[in-house]
Every structure is written in structure tokens, then in C-alpha cells.
Design an enzyme around this catalytic site. Structure first.
Site, short mmCIF file in Angstrom:
data_model
loop_
_atom_site.label_atom_id
_atom_site.label_comp_id
_atom_site.label_asym_id
_atom_site.label_seq_id
_atom_site.Cartn_x
_atom_site.Cartn_y
_atom_site.Cartn_z
CG ASN A 212 124.28 67.46 76.26
OD1 ASN A 212 124.86 68.16 77.33
ND2 ASN A 212 123.40 68.41 75.69
CD GLU A 215 121.85 68.60 78.70
OE1 GLU A 215 120.81 69.47 78.24
OE2 GLU A 215 121.84 67.17 78.65
CG ASP A 282 113.76 66.43 71.86
OD1 ASP A 282 113.96 66.65 72.94
OD2 ASP A 282 113.33 67.02 70.95
#
Length: 338
Positions: A212, A215, A282
Site C-alpha cells: 500500500n 508500505e 488480503d
């Protein structure tokens, strides 16, 4: 380049209606149990200035790498899971939830000196009051690492893609990640990674990594502005530094950006209303892993993952998308599948 449609919609629909059922995906990583205590808050405790929640409902859901598996199973894939739990009652709960989805717990090694990772949330109305984390994030010791490695190598020849779901809870050690990437490359199996932390050396050589924006910024050691050019520039530097084939950056309200050596594709978000972003990563990595297992082109896989994420963020709490929901999102309902 902005993309808001599929290059080959016929193949995408065929994948969702038929071919996904034959996809075999291995997920390796930090499995968790998400526990939700839903209640009402009508008073303050006489013991301390804290709210008293009268619990009305308890829900237990698969989290972390187990939620990636849950997404894959609901989409119709065949799933192999490799990870770790403690030797406690939560392992039993975890195993039961996995089996309900048709996922074997055979690859869950037991660490007797640590708990099964779990996150317990107490929710009053729609407001989260507190979260309790039970975990030990010490990296796997050599014995457990070898156990997990042996299981993965045994199952690797039977799968078409591998997902590493790293939540920084100790399973995804540098040695294990590099073993998976190198062994998968030797078999031409794509490895998709949901990363954690600022040092991506352990992911070196992976086919696809899905950070993301936060990150991406941490790995780039700079604050990346959520604009196309800034995201592209940071991703290209990281891609080159760690010899990554592709980076798929998830950008919240700005959708996804797929960056590789030859192209940069930006996919606008489809979410109408965002309730909860937990679990959206996820879902993205699960859809990408399934699509790559079938050989779908990356641009269409990213578009499909974006549609899936748009559904998940509209749900409260950890949520696994179903095959039917994704079919509707691409404009094909169950009655139209044939």
C-alpha cells in the site's frame, strides 16, 4: 496509462465462471484469528472511567494469511496453506474455521512456546472501543523454519502460484522467503507478495509485490505523494533495487497502480463508500494470485483485484469476497454464467 476496462473481458469471465475452479494456489505466511465482540455501551464503569460494553454477539473470522486463503476458497480456488500456530485452544478454532472453507490445516506447524496470533476487537455500536493483540513476533527458529520449508517444497510442484502474506509476525523469515522465490522460479511459478517492513531484501527476485502507499513510502525511505508520477518513480526505484518484475501499489481512494519495466497502468477505484479497509490487501493479493495461477495478463488481473477491493472496503470487519459478488462486479451474475 489509465485503465478502467478489461483488455479481454471474455477471458476474464471464463476465468471467473469456469477456470478458477481448477486453480491451485499456495499461501504462506502469518495466520491470525480475528475475534469481534459486538455490544452496547450505555454506562461508564464505577471501577474506572471506562465504558462498559454489554456483549450481544461474538464473531470469529480468519485473519492474515488465513484470510487470504478464505478469499481464495470463496472464489472457488483449491488452496494450500503453510503457516504456524500455538498449541492452544485458538489453534482448534482456527482449524475448524479453515475446514469449513475446505482448507486443510496440514501445513500449520505448531510452536508450543508461543500463542496463536489473534486480534480481539470490542465494538460498541459501530465504534471500536479497544483491540487486544495476542502474539509473539519472534522470527521462526531453525527447527520450525526447516519444518515449514520441507512442507512447502513437498507441495510446491502441485500449485500454479504462491502468495507470501507477511504480517511481520515471525513466519516470513528472509531465508524462507528466498527459498520460496528461488524454488518457485525454477518451476516458473509466479510468487505474489504482500509485504511488511522497510527492508525488502528478503523479497528479492519476486514476480509481484503489492504494497500500500504507506508500505511503499517506508521501503523507499521517503514520503510518497499519492500521485501517479510519484508512485511510479518510487516503484521503479524499488523494482530495480530488489530485482522485482512488477509492483502493484494499492492507493486507497486512487485505486491501484501496476508498474513494471515496460509500462505503468493506473486503475481508478471502484469503491462507492468505504466502511473498513481491513482485509482489502488480503483480497487484492488473493485475486492476483488466483488470476496469475490461470495465466491472466497482469493488467486484467489488476483490474479484477481492484473491483474485488472495492467490494470489500464497503463491509465492516475482515471480509472474504465470494465468486458470485465478483461475477456481479464484472457484470455477470450466476444466472448468466452459461
Amino acid at each position: 496509462m489509465i485503465q478502467n476496462h478489461f483488455n479481454d473481458s471474455r477471458q476474464v469471465r471464463k476465468f471467473l465462471c469456469e477456470r478458477i475452479l481448477g486453480c491451485r494456489v499456495m499461501v504462506v505466511g502469518d495466520i491470525m484469528l480475528d475475534r469481534y465482540y459486538f455490544g452496547e455501551v450505555n454506562r461508564i464503569s464505577p471501577e474506572a472511567p471506562v465504558p462498559v460494553a454489554q456483549i450481544k454477539e461474538v464473531k470469529e473470522r480468519l485473519g492474515g494469511a488465513a484470510n487470504v486463503c478464505h478469499n481464495l476458497a470463496r472464489l472457488g480456488c483449491q488452496v494450500e496453506l503453510a503457516g504456524m500456530t500455538g498449541n492452544d485452544f485458538l489453534r482448534t478454532t482456527m482449524t475448524t474455521l479453515l475446514l469449513k472453507q475446505g482448507i486443510t490445516a496440514e501445513g500449520l506447524i505448531i510452536a508450543s512456546d508461543r500463542p496463536t496470533t489473534s486480534k480481539t476487537r470490542v465494538i460498541g455500536g459501530h465504534q471500536q472501543i479497544i483491540r487486544l493483540d495476542f502474539e509473539d513476533i519472534t522470527p521462526l527458529g531453525q527447527t520450525l523454519e526447516r519444518q515449514l520449508q520441507n512442507y512447502i517444497l513437498t507441495k510446491l510442484p502441485t500449485v500454479q502460484s504462491v502468495i507470501i502474506s507477511d504480517y511481520g509476525k515471525g513466519v516470513c523469515t528472509p531465508k524462507l522467503c528466498q527459498m520460496i522465490i528461488n524454488a518457485s522460479k525454477a518451476r516458473s511459478i509466479p510468487v505474489v507478495i504482500d509485504p511488511k517492513g522497510i527492508d525488502w531484501r528478503k523479497y528479492k527476485g519476486a514476480f509481484l509485490i503489492t504494497p500500500n502507499l504507506k508500505e511503499l513510502s517506508e521501503a523507499a525511505r521517503t514520503q510518497v505523494v499519492n500521485e501517479h508520477n510519484d508512485v511510479e518513480k518510487a516503484a521503479q526505484k524499488l523494482r530495480s533495487r530488489y530485482q522485482l518484475n512488477n509492483i502493484l501499489a494499492t492507493r486507497s481512494e486512487k485505486g491501484l497502480s501496476l508498474i513494471n519495466e515496460t509500462d505503468s497502468i493506473h486503475v481508478p477505484t471502484t469503491a462507492q463508500e468505504v466502511f473498513d479497509v481491513s482485509g482489502a490487501g488480503d483480497t487484492v493479493v488473493a485475486v492476483m494470485g488466483a488470476a496469475l495461477a490461470d495465466g491472466m495478463i497482469l493488467a486484467d488481473a489488476a483490474q479484477l483485484a481492484n473491483l474485488a477491493a472495492g467490494i470489500v472496503v464497503g463491509k465492516l470487519g475482515t471480509y472474504a469476497i465470494s465468486q458470485e459478488e465478483l461475477l456481479r462486479a464484472v457484470g455477470l451474475t450466476g444466472s448468466e454464467q452459461t
